[in-house]
Motif scaffolding. Structure first.
Motif, PDB file in Angstrom:
ATOM      1  N   THR A   1       7.967   7.842   5.258  1.00  0.00           N
ATOM      2  CA  THR A   1       6.961   8.488   5.843  1.00  0.00           C
ATOM      3  C   THR A   1       5.844   8.041   5.303  1.00  0.00           C
ATOM      4  O   THR A   1       4.694   7.932   6.331  1.00  0.00           O
ATOM      5  N   ARG A   2       5.362   7.753   4.055  1.00  0.00           N
ATOM      6  CA  ARG A   2       4.246   7.118   3.661  1.00  0.00           C
ATOM      7  C   ARG A   2       3.878   5.771   4.278  1.00  0.00           C
ATOM      8  O   ARG A   2       2.717   5.461   4.542  1.00  0.00           O
TER       9      ARG A   2
ATOM     10  N   LEU B   1       2.455   6.361   7.665  1.00  0.00           N
ATOM     11  CA  LEU B   1       1.132   6.826   7.737  1.00  0.00           C
ATOM     12  C   LEU B   1       0.369   5.703   7.405  1.00  0.00           C
ATOM     13  O   LEU B   1      -0.745   5.618   7.921  1.00  0.00           O
ATOM     14  N   VAL B   2       0.731   4.799   6.330  1.00  0.00           N
ATOM     15  CA  VAL B   2      -0.210   4.016   5.977  1.00  0.00           C
ATOM     16  C   VAL B   2      -0.377   2.830   7.051  1.00  0.00           C
ATOM     17  O   VAL B   2      -1.394   2.176   7.281  1.00  0.00           O
TER      18      VAL B   2
ATOM     19  N   TYR C   1       3.675   1.613  -1.418  1.00  0.00           N
ATOM     20  CA  TYR C   1       4.560   1.195  -2.633  1.00  0.00           C
ATOM     21  C   TYR C   1       4.070   2.355  -3.806  1.00  0.00           C
ATOM     22  O   TYR C   1       2.880   1.895  -4.219  1.00  0.00           O
ATOM     23  N   ARG C   2       4.801   3.349  -4.343  1.00  0.00           N
ATOM     24  CA  ARG C   2       4.548   3.937  -5.218  1.00  0.00           C
ATOM     25  C   ARG C   2       5.692   4.460  -6.036  1.00  0.00           C
ATOM     26  O   ARG C   2       6.136   5.449  -5.888  1.00  0.00           O
TER      27      ARG C   2
ATOM     28  N   LEU D   1       0.610  -1.247   0.092  1.00  0.00           N
ATOM     29  CA  LEU D   1      -0.070   0.004   0.163  1.00  0.00           C
ATOM     30  C   LEU D   1       0.798   1.284   0.032  1.00  0.00           C
ATOM     31  O   LEU D   1       0.379   2.302  -0.414  1.00  0.00           O
TER      32      LEU D   1
ATOM     33  N   ALA E   1       8.265   5.486   0.278  1.00  0.00           N
ATOM     34  CA  ALA E   1       9.161   6.319   1.222  1.00  0.00           C
ATOM     35  C   ALA E   1       8.713   6.127   2.749  1.00  0.00           C
ATOM     36  O   ALA E   1       7.510   5.766   2.994  1.00  0.00           O
TER      37      ALA E   1
END
Lengths: 372, 325
Positions: free
Chosen positions: A185-186, A189-190, A178-179, A176, A183
């Motif tokens: 931080t992401r 948060l996820v 992974y983009r 989730l 990152a």
């Protein structure tokens, strides 16, 4: 000292080079510098060994204390007799059946949480990316609670379900987040979002639990050692024996990974393999511990940073963090049982202690403008 | 305007549904009879219990959604929500401490204490989250909120656990629900919510200016600090008052304003009323779902909102670039 500063990531133990091999010795100045560096390094190593020894001694001392104290005090001789297998009236039951398994589970869960937590923090290079912040313990706890309340599973089956769920959650959070790269931080948060969802699954299972199981069920919210028995300790010990060495074998590779993937690959580390082995081992340790004692709040999160504070930032944190984890759980459990009028689950104590530290960590990182 | 009408109709429909569905299904004529005041038999009794519950879900949902929308405006942060920022947990802890150690008794005092707790927590989280050079970034605020919420909920457990007398109703201080609503609790919380709504609506125009950025807003003659403080006070009153009667409910304040913004755009003068309606709809629907899914038992509404809301939270995190976040 300038030589030390230009090579900030080198770990004291795992470095294949000595500083002297990098720079040919030409002048007395350089020789003096090399001596300074080596002596500084030896001093660090010595400090590290001393700290580890002290931590280990503390763990043993607290382990012994938690066997002796309780509603009735048993002197060391009685405790030793029970451990040796002799029959001591009273003590055999209290120490042998109640306190010994409890203390063993405390030491083992602490070590598992410490090891697993610090592995995540090291690998993601972010102290907040610990398994209890990003939802892995919540996942294992929720799965265990559901397995117990709705499917009446028990014993080893619960551990298996919790481990599978923990691995699934770890993968889900990773995917989730992974983009085109993850990152930190992401990911955090996820993970917070996923944890919120899984916690409410746990709440739901608790709500459905029959009244007499409520105390038992509370364990899945905050983590508790009440009623810990050999049945809980056994799978945990097994996990520690199998996964602990697996993780420790990766110490050098993990140290190299901290330099960045490219550097690590250049040093001959198979980065993907190292990462997968380490993550699986860490998730395994964390989830087995959760299955045994519930998601004891913040032990995984706290152990690494505390260990780094005591030992100093160099070298592998795995063993110090494991010891700190055991220490935290032992101390918190003693406090939870005897420091207040009521017997609290251990997770409430670690939660009350740990959350302010989390806030402090956030304040400190925000102040220094560091990347979270 | 069309959106406002549609949402009003939808809210009325979901309210009727909420009164008729539940562990026991009740026919329309029985509902009408019960509404007329009859309390004969189980059916009428069930309906009589569901009416205050439905109203509570509507006003609590509206309060949380408006509170969330205002918090998002004040902090200019897409992840703001009274639950995620720990404000509802703070309110919860304040009430629990009041109950355990100060012998709070009246419903009004619960609400006042909850508002104080919510305000203190909101201030704390905002200060912690805005330390450092780049101010209150969404990540820092969300983390500060999550950490504070975790800390406070450990404290709630620590306070509640030794006290059997308040532990009986303890679960509701950790996971919110509207099942215990009565006409009395609604009439107590009503005035507080009305004040909160009024403050927020009066600040709608100021929030629009704030959205342009502090410097531009100040250039346009907006008193930035004052607007921010008053609007935040309104949001805190709403979140605190709702939590005092339902317990902490997260994600309503996050999801609803985001959906409403998709429909109505960022103008707070429309966004706030729409969010109020949307919040009422979401919480009532979640409550109906919780009653129907687990028949003959119930699932607390906060569990449902977390399961609906967390994926939205994750989607928002994924959509925004990390820098912008």
């Amino acid at each position: 000292m300038s030589i030390v500063r230009t090579r900030p990531h080198e770990s004291a133990e795992s470095s294949p080079h000595r500083a002297g091999e990098l720079t040919p010795l030409r002048t007395p100045d350089l020789r003096a510098a090399v001596t300074t560096v080596t002596s500084a390094r030896t001093a660090r190593l010595r400090r590290r060994r001393i700290v580890i020894a002290v931590l280990a001694a503390l763990v043993v001392a607290l382990f012994a204390t938690s066997l002796m104290v309780g509603r009735t005090f048993y002197p060391p001789a009685d405790v030793l007799a029970v451990i040796a297998g002799h029959d001591v009236p009273g003590a055999s039951f209290t120490v042998g059946t109640l306190r010994l398994p409890r203390a063993c589970v405390a030491v083992l869960t602490g070590a598992c949480f410490g090891l697993g937590g610090v592995t995540f923090q090291t690998m993601l290079r972010n102290p907040l990316a610990s398994p209890d912040v990003i939802g892995i313990t919540s996942g294992a706890g929720a799965a265990a609670a559901v397995a117990i309340v709705f499917f009446s599973l028990g014993g080893f089956a619960v551990s298996v379900v919790a481990v599978l769920a923990g691995v699934a959650v770890a993968m889900a959070v990773y995917l989730l987040a992974y983009r085109g790269g993850v990152a930190g931080t992401r990911l955090v948060l996820v993970g917070i979002g996923v944890a919120a969802m899984l916690n409410s699954v746990t709440y739901y299972a608790l709500d459905k639990a029959p009244q007499w199981e409520l105390q038992e069920a509370m364990r899945w919210l905050s983590g508790s050692l009440n009623g810990a028995s050999w049945k809980d300790a056994l799978p945990l010990a097994l996990a520690m024996v199998v996964l602990g060495p697996l993780l420790l074998a990766q110490v050098r590779n993990l140290g190299a990974l901290q330099l960045g993937d490219d550097t690590a690959a250049a040093l001959g580390v198979r980065t993907e393999r190292t990462r997968i082995v380490a993550i699986l081992a860490a998730v395994g340790l964390i989830t087995f511990a959760t299955a045994a004692a519930g998601p004891i709040a913040f032990v995984a999160f706290l152990s690494g940073p505390i260990a780094a504070r005591i030992v100093g930032p160099r070298g592998s944190m795995l063993i110090p963090a494991a010891l700190v984890g055991s220490l935290l759980v032992l101390v918190a459990d003693l406090a939870a049982q005897f420091a207040f009028g009521t017997k609290f689950p251990v997770g409430v104590v670690t939660g009350v202690l740990g959350a302010p530290y989390l806030v402090y960590l956030i304040i400190r990182t925000n102040r220094t403008g560091g990347v979270l | 305007m069309l959106a406002l009408l549609t949402l009003t109709v939808a809210l009325l429909v979901i309210m009727v549904v909420s009164v008729s569905f539940g562990s026991r299904e009740v026919g329309l004529d029985d509902i009408l009879a019960a509404l007329a005041g009859s309390t004969d038999g189980f059916d009428h009794g069930a309906v009589a219990r569901r009416i205050p519950r439905t109203w509570m879900a509507v006003i609590a949902g509206a309060g949380l959604a408006v509170s969330g929308a205002v918090m998002q405006g004040v902090t200019r942060n897409p992840l703001a929500d009274p639950g995620i920022l720990g404000v509802t947990t703070g309110a919860s802890l304040a009430v629990v401490i009041g109950l355990a150690w100060f012998g709070l008794a009246s419903a009004t005092s619960y609400i006042l204490v909850a508002i104080i707790g919510a305000g203190a927590t909101a201030t704390f989280v905002y200060i912690v989250g805005s330390l450092g050079r780049d101010g209150a970034t969404p990540l820092k605020l969300a983390l500060a909120g999550a950490a504070t919420a975790a800390a406070l909920s450990s404290f709630v457990t620590a306070v509640v656990l030794p006290r059997q007398d308040i532990a009986e109703g303890a679960v509701s201080w950790q996971i919110g629900g509207v099942g215990g609503a009565t006409a009395a609790s609604i009439s107590t919380v009503g005035p507080f919510l009305a004040v909160g709504f009024a403050i927020c609506l009066l600040m709608a125009k100021g929030l629009n200016t704030l959205a342009l950025g502090d410097e531009l807003a100040a250039g346009l003659g907006e008193r930035v600090g004052r607007t921010r403080a008053i609007a935040a006070f309104g949001a805190v009153v709403l979140a605190g008052a709702v939590t005092a009667v339902t317990g902490p409910i997260a994600f309503v304040g996050l999801v609803v304003p985001h959906v409403c913004r998709l429909v109505a755009g960022p103008d707070h003068r429309w966004l706030l009323p729409l969010s109020a309606l949307g919040g009422g709809i979401l919480l009532t629907a979640a409550d109906v779902l919780g009653r129907v899914v687990a028949r003959p038992e119930e699932i607390d509404v906060a569990i449902i909102t977390a399961i609906i809301g967390a994926p939205v939270f994750i989607a928002i995190v994924r959509r925004h670039k990390v820098r912008a976040l």
